[in-house]
Design an enzyme around this catalytic site. Structure first.
Site, PDB file in Angstrom:
ATOM      1  N   TRP A   2       0.828  -1.223   0.000  1.00  0.00           N
ATOM      2  CA  TRP A   2       0.000   0.000   0.000  1.00  0.00           C
ATOM      3  C   TRP A   2       0.858   1.268   0.000  1.00  0.00           C
ATOM      4  CZ3 TRP A   2      -4.373  -1.211   4.171  1.00  0.00           C
ATOM      5  CH2 TRP A   2      -5.279  -2.123   3.603  1.00  0.00           C
ATOM      6  N   LYS A   3       2.153   1.135   0.298  1.00  0.00           N
ATOM      7  CA  LYS A   3       3.075   2.286   0.381  1.00  0.00           C
ATOM      8  C   LYS A   3       2.492   3.350   1.317  1.00  0.00           C
ATOM      9  CE  LYS A   3       4.937   1.078  -4.097  1.00  0.00           C
ATOM     10  NZ  LYS A   3       5.657   1.466  -5.284  1.00  0.00           N
ATOM     11  N   HIS A  61      13.114  -2.533  -0.372  1.00  0.00           N
ATOM     12  CA  HIS A  61      12.357  -1.980  -1.508  1.00  0.00           C
ATOM     13  C   HIS A  61      13.179  -0.871  -2.159  1.00  0.00           C
ATOM     14  CE1 HIS A  61       9.329   0.077  -3.855  1.00  0.00           C
ATOM     15  NE2 HIS A  61       8.616  -1.030  -3.795  1.00  0.00           N
ATOM     16  N   GLU A  77      12.444   1.937  -3.224  1.00  0.00           N
ATOM     17  CA  GLU A  77      12.184   3.291  -2.725  1.00  0.00           C
ATOM     18  C   GLU A  77      12.954   3.556  -1.434  1.00  0.00           C
ATOM     19  OE1 GLU A  77       7.899   2.988  -2.961  1.00  0.00           O
ATOM     20  OE2 GLU A  77       8.078   2.921  -5.143  1.00  0.00           O
ATOM     21  N   GLU A  85      11.906  -6.690  -8.683  1.00  0.00           N
ATOM     22  CA  GLU A  85      11.200  -5.485  -9.108  1.00  0.00           C
ATOM     23  C   GLU A  85      12.140  -4.612  -9.933  1.00  0.00           C
ATOM     24  OE1 GLU A  85       7.676  -4.588  -6.331  1.00  0.00           O
ATOM     25  OE2 GLU A  85       9.430  -3.763  -5.372  1.00  0.00           O
ATOM     26  N   GLY A 129       1.791  -2.715  -6.129  1.00  0.00           N
ATOM     27  CA  GLY A 129       1.644  -1.378  -5.554  1.00  0.00           C
ATOM     28  C   GLY A 129       0.305  -0.780  -5.938  1.00  0.00           C
ATOM     29  N   GLY A 130       0.317   0.065  -6.963  1.00  0.00           N
ATOM     30  CA  GLY A 130      -0.876   0.828  -7.369  1.00  0.00           C
ATOM     31  C   GLY A 130      -2.149  -0.001  -7.469  1.00  0.00           C
TER      32      GLY A 130
HETATM   33  P1  PGA Z   1       3.641  -0.711  -8.604  1.00  0.00           P
HETATM   34  O1  PGA Z   1       4.577  -0.890  -7.315  1.00  0.00           O
HETATM   35  O2  PGA Z   1       2.807  -1.972  -8.713  1.00  0.00           O
HETATM   36  O3  PGA Z   1       2.813   0.500  -8.309  1.00  0.00           O
HETATM   37  O4  PGA Z   1       4.535  -0.545  -9.776  1.00  0.00           O
HETATM   38  C1  PGA Z   1       5.173  -2.129  -7.019  1.00  0.00           C
HETATM   39  C2  PGA Z   1       6.080  -1.978  -5.828  1.00  0.00           C
HETATM   40  O5  PGA Z   1       6.755  -0.957  -5.708  1.00  0.00           O
HETATM   41  O6  PGA Z   1       6.167  -2.877  -4.958  1.00  0.00           O
END
Ligand code: PGA
Length: 250
Positions: A11-12, A96, A98, A168, A234-235
């Site tokens: 969900w970030k 991750h 990020e 990823e 994610g999204g």
């Molecule tokens: P995304 O993110 O599906 O929005 O590309 C995946 C993630 O960062 O785990």
């Protein structure tokens, strides 16, 4: 022994408490109970709420998106692995892209987090993947193998049963540009071989998730690849019907 099948939601830093609560209620309603492990990786303040809500659904688990590399003490703003466990969560994402990018997390630091997670009895979803420049330069295979070597060489075989990997490609995260099934399969096979070389048969059985713009439309063709055991989403995990479709795309 067959490998675990997993659909993990990341969900970030999205959703208010109320929105998170509503989304989880919807997910519990629309995701059929099946053999696919559904892991909801929520922001720290929602972990306890999510854990309470999924009680009774053995196909659902709750995870955090990060943990501290320290066990406890004077680390203002940090959240320890033991705190995550005490909120009822059983997974944590480590490494991750990020976090690696915005917080400059080194391999040594990531290994510290993984050790803390295992000490607190958490399962770890360890993320690896190359950036666009590395793929363009043809370095993507070496990059992921080195990411595995640099961090996971610090682990013993006894830890492997609590480990999941997520490949990823950074150029695919949140961009709408997904790796093709061929690209995903190629990388997953390399990762599996490397795990086999490092940890033997058990290493080869570790679930490897694909992440990066995986959605309700493309999940099926990605999950059909031999070495893709599911997704880190994610999204698309923020829309209940889309995530439900993904969980039935195996
Ligand atoms: P995304 O993110 O599906 O929005 O590309 C995946 C993630 O960062 O785990």
């Amino acid at each position: 022994m067959s490998r675990k099948k997993i659909a993990a939601a990341n969900w970030k830093m999205n959703l208010s408490y109320t929105e998170a609560s509503t989304l989880l209620d919807q997910l519990l309603e629309v995701c059929p109970t099946n053999a696919i492990n559904k892991i909801i990786c929520a922001p720290f303040p929602y972990l306890h709420l999510c854990s309470e809500k999924i009680a009774g659904r053995i196909d659902f688990s709750v995870g955090a998106q990060d943990c501290s590399a320290h066990a406890k003490g004077a680390y203002t703003g940090e959240t320890s692995a033991a705190m995550i466990t005490s909120c009822g969560a059983s997974y944590v994402i480590v490494g991750h892209s990020e976090r690696r990018t915005y917080h400059r997390e080194s391999s040594e630091h990531l290994l510290g987090k993984i050790h803390q997670a295992f000490s607190a009895n958490l399962n770890v979803i360890f993320c690896i993947g190359e950036v666009l420049a590395q793929r363009k330069a043809g370095e993507h295979k070496d990059v992921v193998v080195n990411q595995l070597l640099e961090v996971l060489s610090g682990l013993g075989k006894e830890h492997i049963s609590k480990l999941t990997l997520a490949y990823e490609p950074v150029w695919a995260i949140g961009t709408g540009e997904t790796a093709t099934p061929e690209q995903a399969q190629e990388m997953h096979a390399i990762i599996r071989n490397q795990m086999n070389a490092m940890f033997g048969d058990e290493g080869g059985q570790v679930a490897i998730l694909y992440g990066g713009s995986c959605n309700a439309k493309n999940a099926k063709e990605l999950f059909a690849c031999n070495d893709v055991d599911g997704g880190l989403i994610g999204g698309a995990s923020l829309i209940a019907d889309d995530f439900a479709t993904i969980t039935t795309s195996f």
